[in-house]
Design a protein around this motif. Structure first.
Motif, mmCIF file in Angstrom:
data_model
loop_
_atom_site.group_PDB
_atom_site.id
_atom_site.type_symbol
_atom_site.label_atom_id
_atom_site.label_comp_id
_atom_site.label_asym_id
_atom_site.label_seq_id
_atom_site.Cartn_x
_atom_site.Cartn_y
_atom_site.Cartn_z
ATOM 1 N N TRP A 197 0.835 -1.208 0.000
ATOM 2 C CA TRP A 197 0.000 0.000 0.000
ATOM 3 C C TRP A 197 0.866 1.253 0.000
ATOM 4 N N LEU A 198 1.955 1.251 0.759
ATOM 5 C CA LEU A 198 2.828 2.414 0.819
ATOM 6 C C LEU A 198 3.502 2.663 -0.531
ATOM 7 N N SER A 199 3.940 1.601 -1.192
ATOM 8 C CA SER A 199 4.619 1.769 -2.478
ATOM 9 C C SER A 199 3.681 2.357 -3.529
ATOM 10 N N ILE A 200 2.417 1.966 -3.504
ATOM 11 C CA ILE A 200 1.454 2.533 -4.456
ATOM 12 C C ILE A 200 1.235 4.011 -4.168
ATOM 13 N N SER A 201 1.102 4.357 -2.877
ATOM 14 C CA SER A 201 0.908 5.760 -2.497
ATOM 15 C C SER A 201 2.089 6.612 -2.944
ATOM 16 N N VAL A 202 3.287 6.101 -2.722
ATOM 17 C CA VAL A 202 4.503 6.830 -3.103
ATOM 18 C C VAL A 202 4.570 6.993 -4.622
ATOM 19 N N THR A 203 4.087 5.999 -5.360
ATOM 20 C CA THR A 203 4.086 6.070 -6.823
ATOM 21 C C THR A 203 3.142 7.149 -7.327
ATOM 22 N N TYR A 204 1.967 7.258 -6.707
ATOM 23 C CA TYR A 204 0.969 8.229 -7.144
ATOM 24 C C TYR A 204 1.305 9.656 -6.728
ATOM 25 N N PHE A 205 2.027 9.815 -5.625
ATOM 26 C CA PHE A 205 2.277 11.156 -5.097
ATOM 27 C C PHE A 205 3.024 12.057 -6.091
ATOM 28 N N PRO A 206 4.112 11.604 -6.732
ATOM 29 C CA PRO A 206 4.789 12.472 -7.710
ATOM 30 C C PRO A 206 3.883 12.861 -8.876
ATOM 31 N N ILE A 207 2.970 11.956 -9.253
ATOM 32 C CA ILE A 207 2.023 12.280 -10.330
ATOM 33 C C ILE A 207 1.132 13.430 -9.902
ATOM 34 N N CYS A 208 0.675 13.370 -8.647
ATOM 35 C CA CYS A 208 -0.184 14.418 -8.099
ATOM 36 C C CYS A 208 0.571 15.752 -8.067
ATOM 37 N N VAL A 209 1.848 15.716 -7.656
ATOM 38 C CA VAL A 209 2.666 16.921 -7.601
ATOM 39 C C VAL A 209 2.884 17.484 -9.011
ATOM 40 N N ALA A 210 3.148 16.587 -9.965
ATOM 41 C CA ALA A 210 3.381 17.025 -11.347
ATOM 42 C C ALA A 210 2.141 17.696 -11.928
ATOM 43 N N LEU A 211 0.979 17.142 -11.659
ATOM 44 C CA LEU A 211 -0.262 17.743 -12.147
ATOM 45 C C LEU A 211 -0.482 19.116 -11.520
ATOM 46 N N GLY A 212 -0.058 19.259 -10.247
ATOM 47 C CA GLY A 212 -0.211 20.544 -9.576
ATOM 48 C C GLY A 212 0.734 21.594 -10.124
ATOM 49 N N THR A 213 1.983 21.217 -10.390
ATOM 50 C CA THR A 213 2.971 22.187 -10.874
ATOM 51 C C THR A 213 2.717 22.608 -12.317
ATOM 52 N N THR A 214 2.062 21.752 -13.105
ATOM 53 C CA THR A 214 1.762 22.112 -14.497
ATOM 54 C C THR A 214 0.431 22.839 -14.628
ATOM 55 N N GLY A 215 -0.296 22.956 -13.523
ATOM 56 C CA GLY A 215 -1.575 23.661 -13.563
ATOM 57 C C GLY A 215 -2.749 22.780 -13.901
ATOM 58 N N THR A 216 -2.485 21.500 -14.221
ATOM 59 C CA THR A 216 -3.584 20.580 -14.526
ATOM 60 C C THR A 216 -4.411 20.306 -13.287
ATOM 61 N N PHE A 217 -3.714 20.143 -12.199
ATOM 62 C CA PHE A 217 -4.384 19.921 -10.909
ATOM 63 C C PHE A 217 -4.170 21.148 -10.036
ATOM 64 N N LEU A 234 -10.131 12.881 -7.256
ATOM 65 C CA LEU A 234 -9.892 11.443 -7.297
ATOM 66 C C LEU A 234 -8.487 11.053 -6.857
ATOM 67 N N LEU A 235 -7.465 11.649 -7.450
ATOM 68 C CA LEU A 235 -6.097 11.225 -7.155
ATOM 69 C C LEU A 235 -5.708 11.458 -5.696
ATOM 70 N N PRO A 236 -5.962 12.655 -5.119
ATOM 71 C CA PRO A 236 -5.644 12.827 -3.690
ATOM 72 C C PRO A 236 -6.431 11.860 -2.805
ATOM 73 N N THR A 237 -7.680 11.589 -3.184
ATOM 74 C CA THR A 237 -8.498 10.657 -2.400
ATOM 75 C C THR A 237 -7.909 9.260 -2.426
ATOM 76 N N VAL A 238 -7.446 8.830 -3.593
ATOM 77 C CA VAL A 238 -6.838 7.508 -3.728
ATOM 78 C C VAL A 238 -5.572 7.420 -2.880
ATOM 79 N N ILE A 239 -4.740 8.467 -2.904
ATOM 80 C CA ILE A 239 -3.506 8.466 -2.114
ATOM 81 C C ILE A 239 -3.822 8.370 -0.623
ATOM 82 N N ILE A 240 -4.787 9.169 -0.176
ATOM 83 C CA ILE A 240 -5.173 9.140 1.240
ATOM 84 C C ILE A 240 -5.734 7.775 1.617
#
Length: 208
Positions: A114-134, A179-185
């Motif tokens: 579970w931790l490895s999946i969360s860690v995998t999704y977190f950079p995606i969430c950050v990338a979407l935030g920095t590009t303005g998509t999220f 969706l993505l932050p909810t999945v990570i949490i």
């Protein structure tokens, strides 16, 4: 018959599967749902492990080890993690684990997954935030998902008609953001639950 259930505790899942067997429902597989076949009621003994393998040969050796001890592998694959066994020999051991440490180890492996999946999704969430998509700020302002001009200045029936019409579209716009932050949490919650159960079993072993 198919049944949908969610378990975070191996012992509770085993207890439920054995209860279903006593009710005349034989566990035959699992995908999103549990799959059962109608059968004669039996006092079955189903046990679970959590283990995945990189090599098929290692997986086959793993299954053979348990089957030699009187436990038939009934569900699970090389990479599925969740492995299910049914006791088929009266001479077999009462459990598939020889001690508390090995039994607790399945929770440790599960928590790491579970931790490895969360860690995998977190950079995606950050990338979407920095590009303005999220846009994290949008989570605090759901009104931004409604694009009807002057919607929030409307009143009475005019407001409700426009609000109810656009709400399905607003939900679709907001779904990707939530969706993505909810999945990570959610996955982090699963990690803490599994890790807590592992520590609990280890602590109980030390007390004994």
């Amino acid at each position: 018959m198919r049944k949908f259930k969610c378990f975070l505790n191996f012992d509770q899942e085993e207890k439920w599967l054995n209860h279903m067997a006593r009710q005349g429902w034989k566990f035959v597989g699992k995908s999103i749902c549990y799959h059962f076949q109608k059968a004669e009621p039996e006092d079955a003994s189903i046990k679970m492990d959590y283990r995945s393998f990189t090599k098929k040969a290692d997986f086959e050796d793993y299954r053979a080890l348990f089957e030699d001890s009187g436990w038939k592998h009934i569900q699970g694959s090389k990479s599925s993690g969740y492995q299910y066994f049914r006791k088929v020999s009266g001479q077999g051991s009462e459990d598939i684990f020889s001690d508390v440490d090995s039994k607790a180890g399945r929770y440790k492996r599960l928590s790491r997954m579970w931790l490895s999946i969360s860690v995998t999704y977190f950079p995606i969430c950050v990338a979407l935030g920095t590009t303005g998509t999220f846009k994290p700020a949008a989570l605090l302002n759901p009104e931004a998902f409604y694009l009807t001009p002057g919607l929030w200045e409307k009143t009475g029936i005019s407001f409700w008609r426009a609000f109810l019409f656009e709400t399905p579209f607003a939900l679709c716009r907001g779904l990707g953001i939530y969706l993505l932050p909810t999945v990570i949490i959610l996955y982090l919650f699963f990690f803490f639950k599994a890790n807590r159960q592992y520590k609990k079993m280890q602590g109980g072993n030390l007390i004994r």
